[in-house]
Design a protein around this motif. Structure first.
Motif, short mmCIF file in Angstrom:
data_model
loop_
_atom_site.label_atom_id
_atom_site.label_comp_id
_atom_site.label_asym_id
_atom_site.label_seq_id
_atom_site.Cartn_x
_atom_site.Cartn_y
_atom_site.Cartn_z
N GLY A 1 -84.00 34.66 39.39
CA GLY A 1 -85.16 33.70 39.62
C GLY A 1 -85.47 33.46 41.07
N ARG A 2 -86.36 32.85 41.44
CA ARG A 2 -86.97 32.85 42.94
C ARG A 2 -86.13 31.91 43.73
NH1 ARG A 2 -90.86 36.80 44.38
NH2 ARG A 2 -91.22 35.38 46.14
N VAL A 3 -85.96 32.29 44.91
CA VAL A 3 -85.03 31.35 45.77
C VAL A 3 -85.90 30.79 46.93
CG1 VAL A 3 -82.99 32.61 45.67
CG2 VAL A 3 -84.24 33.36 47.43
N HIS B 1 -95.95 34.25 35.72
CA HIS B 1 -97.18 34.35 36.80
C HIS B 1 -96.67 33.51 38.28
CE1 HIS B 1 -99.43 36.16 34.06
NE2 HIS B 1 -99.80 35.40 32.84
N ARG B 2 -97.07 34.05 39.34
CA ARG B 2 -96.37 33.33 40.34
C ARG B 2 -97.43 32.39 40.97
NH1 ARG B 2 -94.54 38.58 44.02
NH2 ARG B 2 -95.18 37.02 45.88
N ILE B 3 -97.09 31.24 41.29
CA ILE B 3 -97.94 30.27 41.89
C ILE B 3 -96.87 29.41 43.11
CG2 ILE B 3 -98.82 27.87 41.38
CD1 ILE B 3 -98.97 29.01 38.34
N VAL C 1 -85.85 47.21 27.28
CA VAL C 1 -85.57 47.70 29.02
C VAL C 1 -86.35 46.59 29.43
CG1 VAL C 1 -85.49 50.20 28.93
CG2 VAL C 1 -87.92 49.07 28.80
N ASP C 2 -85.13 45.78 30.26
CA ASP C 2 -85.60 44.54 31.06
C ASP C 2 -85.88 45.23 32.33
OD1 ASP C 2 -85.88 42.28 32.32
OD2 ASP C 2 -83.95 41.58 32.35
N THR C 3 -87.30 45.03 32.87
CA THR C 3 -87.55 45.76 34.02
C THR C 3 -88.01 44.61 35.14
OG1 THR C 3 -89.83 45.46 33.45
CG2 THR C 3 -88.82 47.51 32.69
N TRP C 4 -87.16 44.75 36.19
CA TRP C 4 -87.32 43.80 37.34
C TRP C 4 -88.20 44.57 38.42
CZ3 TRP C 4 -86.91 44.48 42.61
CH2 TRP C 4 -87.02 43.22 43.28
N TRP C 5 -89.12 43.84 38.79
CA TRP C 5 -90.26 44.49 39.98
C TRP C 5 -91.01 43.27 40.43
CZ3 TRP C 5 -95.27 46.23 39.00
CH2 TRP C 5 -95.71 46.08 37.81
N GLN C 6 -91.88 43.58 41.37
CA GLN C 6 -92.95 42.55 42.10
C GLN C 6 -94.26 43.02 42.38
OE1 GLN C 6 -90.47 41.69 45.61
NE2 GLN C 6 -89.64 39.73 44.89
N THR C 7 -95.15 42.03 42.53
CA THR C 7 -96.48 42.87 43.08
C THR C 7 -96.15 43.70 44.29
OG1 THR C 7 -97.39 40.83 42.08
CG2 THR C 7 -98.59 42.18 43.93
N GLU C 8 -95.24 43.44 45.08
CA GLU C 8 -95.05 43.95 46.11
C GLU C 8 -94.35 45.26 45.99
OE1 GLU C 8 -94.37 40.76 45.63
OE2 GLU C 8 -94.71 39.72 47.40
N ALA D 1 -86.85 37.73 47.93
CA ALA D 1 -86.98 36.44 47.63
C ALA D 1 -86.32 36.13 46.24
CB ALA D 1 -88.25 35.70 47.84
N ASP D 2 -85.36 37.03 45.80
CA ASP D 2 -84.93 36.59 44.15
C ASP D 2 -83.08 36.45 44.34
OD1 ASP D 2 -86.72 36.60 41.82
OD2 ASP D 2 -87.14 38.61 42.54
N GLY D 3 -82.82 35.44 43.71
CA GLY D 3 -81.38 35.37 43.51
C GLY D 3 -80.95 36.36 42.42
#
Ligand code: PRX
Length: 651
Positions: A517-519, A528-530, A413-420, A502-504
């Motif tokens: 990935g991020r746009v 990890h986000r920087i 399972v490839d799981t997409w999500w964010q801290t938000e 903010a993801d493409g």
């Protein structure tokens, strides 16, 4: 054109298909494809039915109040997350079931049953109360991966005191800024943690941070490494074990409002200042509970292991709150995958009979590079389901994971999500979804995700655009702590009333979602986000630097690596030593995850006429496209020539 770190063309030629193995499908927690339609027709009813499975002191009056961008879930309800993770199970046959099997890097082990965990959490909650902590007060937690970390979180949740966990790899400055932003009263830390055989000196960092964090009244210190016995400040510091002594094992869980804050978690955005993402009680619990149950398919006898650090959202949702609310047995491991050898993870899987395993693509790519002999040395036959999170997984890594870890019979399972988002939003359901390597497949039932163009129109199947979320979901962020304007501006202003990720993303002809990935200016290093701005402000803070720009360069293992372009002050000569010093300076200011892999010294930074840094040009330089073999930008004419070429392109 949406730029992302993934190669769209390669993805679209992917034609391998993996339907759920029949034996898996049969036993899956969800195997009726009707759930999608049912949830789409009545999302509120769908979530409310799930919410019935939780314990409520008082049931809600209203499932959802949606006044974009403000959502309130389960208004009128009274609930406690810690109660749902502990008391609920202690009252059943799960009482003496292992909740946490913890393994330290040196090989030490502790097992906490649900009842053990309940008692420790109650004791620690009482200790916090004894220090004067009240509902609503913030607590910063800066700990390594030790059992005291989830215990502290659950104790805070029990009292309604929002926790703010700061990843132990962050610097003292990063810690200080986060304490100050949340005005936390208490800091919980340890003397140190073990990482790759060495001690990470957390207490030193904490002491440094507290000097500039005046709201801190008390520092609670876990004794893990025995390396700070002489560093205790008698005015503020207290040992965890001393504090716990004699505390009562009973501490009733506070009946909280559904929308009371559960925690803050700081994450990087497009500016230099990390933002405190606000998660609240009922919706967050529900979201993590439901996704854990359906996506990780947890059963009573599963042994589940998420390898993330609890300092990141993955650990919050899928080590602590999701698995514990499901009454699962979880593994928690303190250290790195290559200590003492590169088979440490596989030895843990074998030793405890792990059945469900959740990790990041960057780890999988590292394992690929190390070679198949390491997983092959161990019996991984207990595994039945694999998960991936944190960044796009390239099909090669997916296939390697499938074959060499999953023995070609565990769904991935490839799981997409964010801290938000707080919870997984796009993922296969392992008993239902035909998998395609590299695709997170489709939104979880009840989630309304769409890929749109600049104008906000849904793109046709086969096209790419920006991933947005059109309806609220239970675990969504409620705000940015102390910065409501930024909350609106960052997530809800590009398409009013619609959440901008903010993801493409690309939809294929069958409607599958392929994350690209991020746009924005966020770099995703090893999942990890920087923010580019954070790195840039750390660089210009150095006395030798006049100006700096940073970008993410594609990296085979880490997904992206931080690369910086630096213009030195006139009198400062460029040198190898300075380069090393600058890298260290960034790591010292932010944490070692932000350390640039490469730094280029340049006489000037390429900017557009309106003064914006030309990041695409810099990416092309960093990835070797713009300058060929030349690795120097020091000649001002080079920058000028490049700029002209790109100005033409962009026109
Ligand atoms: O770009 C996406 C990427 O990670 C970002 C979120 O990072 P963070 O808030 O640190 O949370 C990471 C753990 C959930 C997203 O905007 N991302 C996360 N999961 C995936 C992903 N990209 C592609 N595929 C994923 N499965």
């Amino acid at each position: 054109m949406v730029e992302g770190s993934q190669n769209i063309d390669a993805l679209l030629t992917e034609d391998r298909r993996f339907p759920p193995p029949p034996a898996f499908q049969e036993q899956a927690n969800v195997n009726d494809p009707g759930v999608y339609e049912e949830a789409a027709k009545d999302p509120e009813g769908f979530w409310a039915r799930f919410a019935e499975e939780l314990h409520w002191f008082k049931k809600w009056d209203k499932v959802l109040e949606w006044d974009p961008p403000y959502a309130k879930w389960f208004q009128g309800g009274k609930i406690n997350v810690s109660y749902n993770c502990l008391d609920r199970h202690v009252a059943t046959a799960r009482k003496n079931k292992a909740a946490l099997i913890w393994e330290g890097e040196p090989g030490d082990r502790q097992v906490y049953t649900y009842w053990d965990l309940y008692r420790e959490v109650c004791k620690f909650a009482n200790a916090l109360k004894g220090l004067g902590l009240k509902k609503g007060d913030r607590v910063t937690i800066y700990l390594p991966m030790v059992p005291e970390l989830p215990i502290a979180m659950l104790a805070c949740a029990r009292l309604g005191a929002p926790h703010s966990v700061v990843f132990g790899g962050f610097s003292s400055e990063s810690l200080r800024d986060r304490i100050n932003d949340s005005e936390a009263k208490i800091l919980i830390t340890a003397d140190g943690g073990f990482r790759r055989g060495r001690v990470v000196p957390l207490k030193e960092n904490a002491d440094e941070a507290v000097k500039g964090a005046p709201t801190t009244e008390k520092v609670i210190v876990v004794r893990r490494t025995g390396t700070a016995d002489d560093q205790m400040n008698p005015d503020t510091d207290v040992w965890w074990h001393d504090l716990m002594e004699g505390q009562s094992q009973v501490c009733p869980a506070e009946p909280l409002d559904s929308e009371d804050i559960l925690y803050l978690l700081y994450t990087s955005g497009t500016t230099g200042k990390p933002k405190g993402i606000v998660h609240t009680t009922a919706g967050y619990l529900l979201g993590t509970y439901a996704t854990t149950k359906w996506i990780f398919d947890l059963k009573e006898d599963d042994v589940y292991w998420c390898t993330a650090d609890i300092g990141w959202v993955t650990g919050h949702s899928y080590i602590v709150y999701g698995p514990l609310s499901n009454g699962a047995t979880s593994i928690m491991y303190e250290g790195t995958p290559d200590y003492p050898d590169r088979d440490r993870f596989w030895s843990i899987v074998e030793k405890y009979g792990v059945t469900v395993f959740y990790t990041a693509p960057t780890a999988i790519r590292t394992f690929m590079r190390w070679g198949t002999e390491y997983p092959a040395k161990h019996d991984l036959g207990s595994l039945r389901l694999l998960g991936s999170v944190g960044e796009p997984i390239n099909p090669e890594a997916w296939m390697w994971y499938w074959e060499h870890v999953g023995r070609s019979n565990c769904p991935v399972v490839d799981t997409w999500w964010q801290t938000e988002t707080g919870m997984i939003l796009i993922s296969p359901l392992p008993g239902l979804t035909t998998l395609k390597p590299g695709s997170a497949t489709r939104p979880f039932p009840g989630i309304d995700a769409e890929v749109v163009d600049e104008g906000g129109n849904a793109v046709d199947l086969g096209q790419g655009g920006y991933l947005v979320l059109k309806k609220p979901w239970p675990a969504m962020l409620r705000n940015i702590y102390g910065d409501p304007e930024r909350f609106v501006q960052q997530y809800w202003s590009r398409y009013p009333g619609i959440y901008f990720t903010a993801d493409g993303c690309k939809r294929d002809d069958e409607g599958y979602f392929w994350l690209l990935g991020r746009v924005d200016d966020v770099i995703n290093v090893s999942a990890h986000r920087i923010s580019t701005m954070e790195v840039e402000s750390a660089l210009v803070d150095h006395t030798a630097v006049a100006e700096a720009a940073s970008i993410g360069r594609t990296d085979d293992v880490k997904g992206q690596a931080v690369v910086a372009f630096v213009t030195l002050k006139e009198e400062v000569p460029a040198s190898e030593e300075l380069m090393v010093e600058l890298k260290q300076h960034v790591a010292g200011k932010i944490g070692s995850i932000a350390r640039p892999d490469d730094i280029y010294f340049t006489a000037e930074l390429p900017k557009t006429r309106s003064g914006k840094i030309m990041r695409r040009l810099l990416r092309d330089v960093a990835e070797g496209r713009a300058l060929g073999d030349t690795t120097t930008l020091a000649d001002p004419a080079v920058v000028e020539a490049l700029k002209e070429r790109y100005d033409e392109d962009e026109a």
